[in-house]
Scaffold this motif. Sequence first.
Motif, PDB file in Angstrom:
ATOM      1  N   GLN A 116       0.838  -1.206   0.000  1.00 32.87           N
ATOM      2  CA  GLN A 116       0.000   0.000   0.000  1.00 32.87           C
ATOM      3  C   GLN A 116       0.871   1.254   0.000  1.00 32.87           C
ATOM      4  O   GLN A 116       2.055   1.213   0.329  1.00 32.87           O
ATOM      5  CB  GLN A 116      -0.906   0.001   1.225  1.00 32.87           C
ATOM      6  CG  GLN A 116      -1.800  -1.208   1.361  1.00 32.87           C
ATOM      7  CD  GLN A 116      -2.874  -1.281   0.295  1.00 32.87           C
ATOM      8  OE1 GLN A 116      -3.548  -0.300   0.005  1.00 32.87           O
ATOM      9  NE2 GLN A 116      -3.041  -2.460  -0.303  1.00 32.87           N
ATOM     10  N   GLY A 117       0.264   2.364  -0.352  1.00 29.31           N
ATOM     11  CA  GLY A 117       0.907   3.644  -0.186  1.00 29.31           C
ATOM     12  C   GLY A 117       1.611   4.179  -1.414  1.00 29.31           C
ATOM     13  O   GLY A 117       1.655   3.551  -2.475  1.00 29.31           O
ATOM     14  N   ALA A 118       2.208   5.371  -1.232  1.00 23.73           N
ATOM     15  CA  ALA A 118       2.823   6.089  -2.347  1.00 23.73           C
ATOM     16  C   ALA A 118       4.011   5.350  -2.928  1.00 23.73           C
ATOM     17  O   ALA A 118       4.219   5.344  -4.151  1.00 23.73           O
ATOM     18  CB  ALA A 118       3.241   7.485  -1.865  1.00 23.73           C
ATOM     19  N   GLU A 119       4.822   4.735  -2.071  1.00 21.38           N
ATOM     20  CA  GLU A 119       6.007   4.040  -2.578  1.00 21.38           C
ATOM     21  C   GLU A 119       5.609   2.860  -3.450  1.00 21.38           C
ATOM     22  O   GLU A 119       6.212   2.620  -4.508  1.00 21.38           O
ATOM     23  CB  GLU A 119       6.878   3.574  -1.411  1.00 21.38           C
ATOM     24  CG  GLU A 119       8.195   2.932  -1.875  1.00 21.38           C
ATOM     25  CD  GLU A 119       9.062   2.484  -0.719  1.00 21.38           C
ATOM     26  OE1 GLU A 119      10.195   2.035  -0.982  1.00 21.38           O
ATOM     27  OE2 GLU A 119       8.618   2.573   0.450  1.00 21.38           O
ATOM     28  N   ALA A 120       4.594   2.112  -3.026  1.00 23.79           N
ATOM     29  CA  ALA A 120       4.132   0.980  -3.831  1.00 23.79           C
ATOM     30  C   ALA A 120       3.634   1.452  -5.186  1.00 23.79           C
ATOM     31  O   ALA A 120       3.895   0.821  -6.220  1.00 23.79           O
ATOM     32  CB  ALA A 120       3.032   0.224  -3.091  1.00 23.79           C
ATOM     33  N   ALA A 121       2.919   2.586  -5.194  1.00 26.91           N
ATOM     34  CA  ALA A 121       2.439   3.129  -6.465  1.00 26.91           C
ATOM     35  C   ALA A 121       3.601   3.550  -7.352  1.00 26.91           C
ATOM     36  O   ALA A 121       3.628   3.267  -8.557  1.00 26.91           O
ATOM     37  CB  ALA A 121       1.509   4.306  -6.204  1.00 26.91           C
ATOM     38  N   PHE A 138     -10.227   1.921  -2.716  1.00 34.15           N
ATOM     39  CA  PHE A 138      -9.708   3.278  -2.694  1.00 34.15           C
ATOM     40  C   PHE A 138      -8.397   3.291  -3.473  1.00 34.15           C
ATOM     41  O   PHE A 138      -7.894   2.258  -3.901  1.00 34.15           O
ATOM     42  CB  PHE A 138      -9.446   3.746  -1.253  1.00 34.15           C
ATOM     43  CG  PHE A 138     -10.611   3.600  -0.324  1.00 34.15           C
ATOM     44  CD1 PHE A 138     -11.582   4.578  -0.268  1.00 34.15           C
ATOM     45  CD2 PHE A 138     -10.738   2.490   0.495  1.00 34.15           C
ATOM     46  CE1 PHE A 138     -12.672   4.454   0.589  1.00 34.15           C
ATOM     47  CE2 PHE A 138     -11.815   2.349   1.350  1.00 34.15           C
ATOM     48  CZ  PHE A 138     -12.792   3.338   1.394  1.00 34.15           C
ATOM     49  N   GLY A 139      -7.834   4.468  -3.602  1.00 38.80           N
ATOM     50  CA  GLY A 139      -6.490   4.563  -4.132  1.00 38.80           C
ATOM     51  C   GLY A 139      -5.477   4.082  -3.106  1.00 38.80           C
ATOM     52  O   GLY A 139      -5.794   3.890  -1.930  1.00 38.80           O
ATOM     53  N   PRO A 140      -4.214   3.891  -3.504  1.00 42.29           N
ATOM     54  CA  PRO A 140      -3.213   3.318  -2.593  1.00 42.29           C
ATOM     55  C   PRO A 140      -2.853   4.218  -1.420  1.00 42.29           C
ATOM     56  O   PRO A 140      -2.344   3.738  -0.401  1.00 42.29           O
ATOM     57  CB  PRO A 140      -1.998   3.112  -3.508  1.00 42.29           C
ATOM     58  CG  PRO A 140      -2.188   4.079  -4.626  1.00 42.29           C
ATOM     59  CD  PRO A 140      -3.660   4.166  -4.844  1.00 42.29           C
ATOM     60  N   GLU A 141      -3.116   5.523  -1.544  1.00 47.12           N
ATOM     61  CA  GLU A 141      -2.693   6.451  -0.495  1.00 47.12           C
ATOM     62  C   GLU A 141      -3.509   6.298   0.789  1.00 47.12           C
ATOM     63  O   GLU A 141      -3.028   6.603   1.884  1.00 47.12           O
ATOM     64  CB  GLU A 141      -2.784   7.894  -0.999  1.00 47.12           C
ATOM     65  CG  GLU A 141      -4.194   8.417  -1.235  1.00 47.12           C
ATOM     66  CD  GLU A 141      -4.849   7.888  -2.505  1.00 47.12           C
ATOM     67  OE1 GLU A 141      -6.069   8.062  -2.676  1.00 47.12           O
ATOM     68  OE2 GLU A 141      -4.117   7.297  -3.353  1.00 47.12           O
ATOM     69  N   LEU A 142      -4.739   5.798   0.679  1.00 43.54           N
ATOM     70  CA  LEU A 142      -5.598   5.764   1.862  1.00 43.54           C
ATOM     71  C   LEU A 142      -5.067   4.822   2.934  1.00 43.54           C
ATOM     72  O   LEU A 142      -5.163   5.101   4.127  1.00 43.54           O
ATOM     73  CB  LEU A 142      -7.027   5.367   1.476  1.00 43.54           C
ATOM     74  CG  LEU A 142      -8.049   5.602   2.586  1.00 43.54           C
ATOM     75  CD1 LEU A 142      -8.290   7.091   2.774  1.00 43.54           C
ATOM     76  CD2 LEU A 142      -9.348   4.899   2.303  1.00 43.54           C
TER      77      LEU A 142
END
Length: 566
Positions: A157-162, A254-258
Amino acid sequence: MYLAQFISLNILVAFSIAAPQVDLNGTILEGRSFSLLNFPQEAFGNIPYAYAPRFSSSQPRSLNTLTFDASQFGALCPQVNPAHVGISEDCLTVNIVRPVLDNPAGPLPVMIWLFQGFFEEGQARNGSLVVLNSVLRDTPIIHVDMFYRVGPFGFPQGAEAAQRGALNLGLKDQIMGFEWIQSNIAAFGRDPKKVYFIALCVNGLVKRYYVQVTLFGMDAGAISISLHYLNTNLANYAHATIMQSGSQASIALFGPELRQPAWDTFANATPECAGASPNSTFDCLRQANLSTLLTSWEAANASWGYDGSIPQMPFAPVIDGENGVIPDLPFRLLAEGRFAHVPFIAGTVLDEGTNFTPRNVNFTDEAEVIKFIETEDQPYMPNPSAAYKAALNSLLALYPDNPALGSPYGTGNNTFSLNPGFKRVAAIVGDLAFQALRRAWIQAATKAGVKTYGYLFTQASAATPSQLFFGVQHESDIGYTYGDKVLTGAVPDIQLSFNVLDYWVSFATTLDPNDGFGLSSRIHWDPYDSDKPAVLQLSSNMTMIPDDYHKTQIDYINANAAIFGH
C-alpha cells in the motif's frame, strides 16, 4: 447409479502404481495416482508458474530440469493464520487433478479455483470429488487451484508501492497463472501431438481457446474474479466464471494512499527499517527475514479495526489507474459498460453480514452503529464527508431496530443472548458488502448482453448448531460446492451438494447450468432477465424467486454507489 456409493464414501482410497507422468516442455512431471469409487485420478502439485521477487511483480519461470517431483501440493504463500504451516515465499504454484480416461476426445475443460480468505490467508482445495462428479455425469473436467500472494506480500500500500509499480501484485500473480494455464494445461488433458482449439464469439470477435477455462471462487477468490472483469483481457483467459459471495467492492476500494498508515505501521514494526525515510521502505523490508515480516504484518492488522475483532483488511486490492488492474471505482466502469463480457454465475448466501459484525458491541446505541459502519465502509478515514454521513443516516433509517427483521433472517425475535442490535447491523453489513453489489453487478452485465445466472443460498441446515447467531453464514456453501457434504451431510444436504456440483460443472462445460446430466434432481435455472429479474433459491426447496429481496434498502445503496465507494 452411483448415488448410494457416493453417500457411503468416507475416504479417499489411494493405491500404489507407477507414478503418472506428464511431459511439460521437456520436463517430466511425476505425480501421484489415487482412486475414488474405483474411478482413477491423477494429481500433479507444486508446479511453479512464476517467480515472485519480494514486493515486485511476478516473473515467468521455467523448470529447467529433466524431472520434477509433482507428487505433493505446493507450499502456502505467507500468511498470518497460525494454523497454516509450511509457508514459503516461493509459492506461486498450481495444483492439478485430472481424471484418467481411456480415450479423451480432445482438450478437457478446466475449472480453476481461487481461494477465499479476504486477501489475508488461503489454502488449496482438493478437487477430486468435483472431478469424480464430472466423470460420473460424462462431462469430465480438470480441476486446478493456484496460489497467489496475499497480505503485504501481495498488496503493498501507499505512495512508494504506487511509484514502484507494486500495487495489486496478488491480482497480477493470478493473471500470470491464467496465462500459464492457457499455455500449458493442454499437456494434462489431450494428445500434445494434436492441435485442438475452441472458438467462441465474444463481443463480435472470435476468441481461440486451447482449453475451456472457468474461473470459480469464493470470498477473496470471487472478489478477484469480479475485479478481473474490469480489465477486459479476462476474455483471453476464461470463457466463464462463477463468483460465490464476492463482488468488485465487497472490500472497500480506494487509491493506494488511503492505506498508507497500514504500510507505515508494517514498515515501522520491522527492525531492519528503523530510521528508514517515509516512502523508502522496500529495500529494508526486502532485507528482513520472513518471520520478522509476519510479526510486522500482525502489528499492522492490530493497529486498525473497530474493536480488534473485525480487522480492516489493511492489505487489499486498490484502484491503480487507467492502465492498471482496477482502473476506477466499479460503479463507474459498470455504468459505462467497461468490463469483460464473459458469462457468469454470481450469488450470495442468506446471512452474509453475521461473520463481519462484532458480538460484543452495544448496537442499541445509534452512535456505536454509525461508528462501526463508518469504520467498516470508510476505513482509514478519520472524518468521513458530510455527504457520506447524511447518506448513512438515511440508510440506517431503512433498517428498523427490530430483531425479527434482522440477520440471521427467519429467526424471529430470537437475539441469541447477544446485543439486540446485532441482527440489525448484520443485515446492514450483508447488504452493503454483498447483496447490493451482487445485484448491481448482475444487472449491469445482463443489460450489456452478458449471459448471467444468479442465486441466493438459503439452506438452513448449513447453519452451525452451536453458533446459530451466524445463520446461513458467509462461506457456508463451500461444503456443497466441493462435495464435502456428500461425505458428512444428511441426505437433503447430500442431494443439494449434487445439485450444486451438477450446476457448476454443467455451466463450466456448456455455459448453461441445465445440461440435464448428473446425479441430481435439480430444477431448471433460468438465466437472469432484466425485465423479470429472478434468482435461484439454492436449497433443498429449490425454486426461482424474484430478485427483489431487501429492495428498498438495496435500491438506496446502489443509487448512492458513488458515496458508498462502490
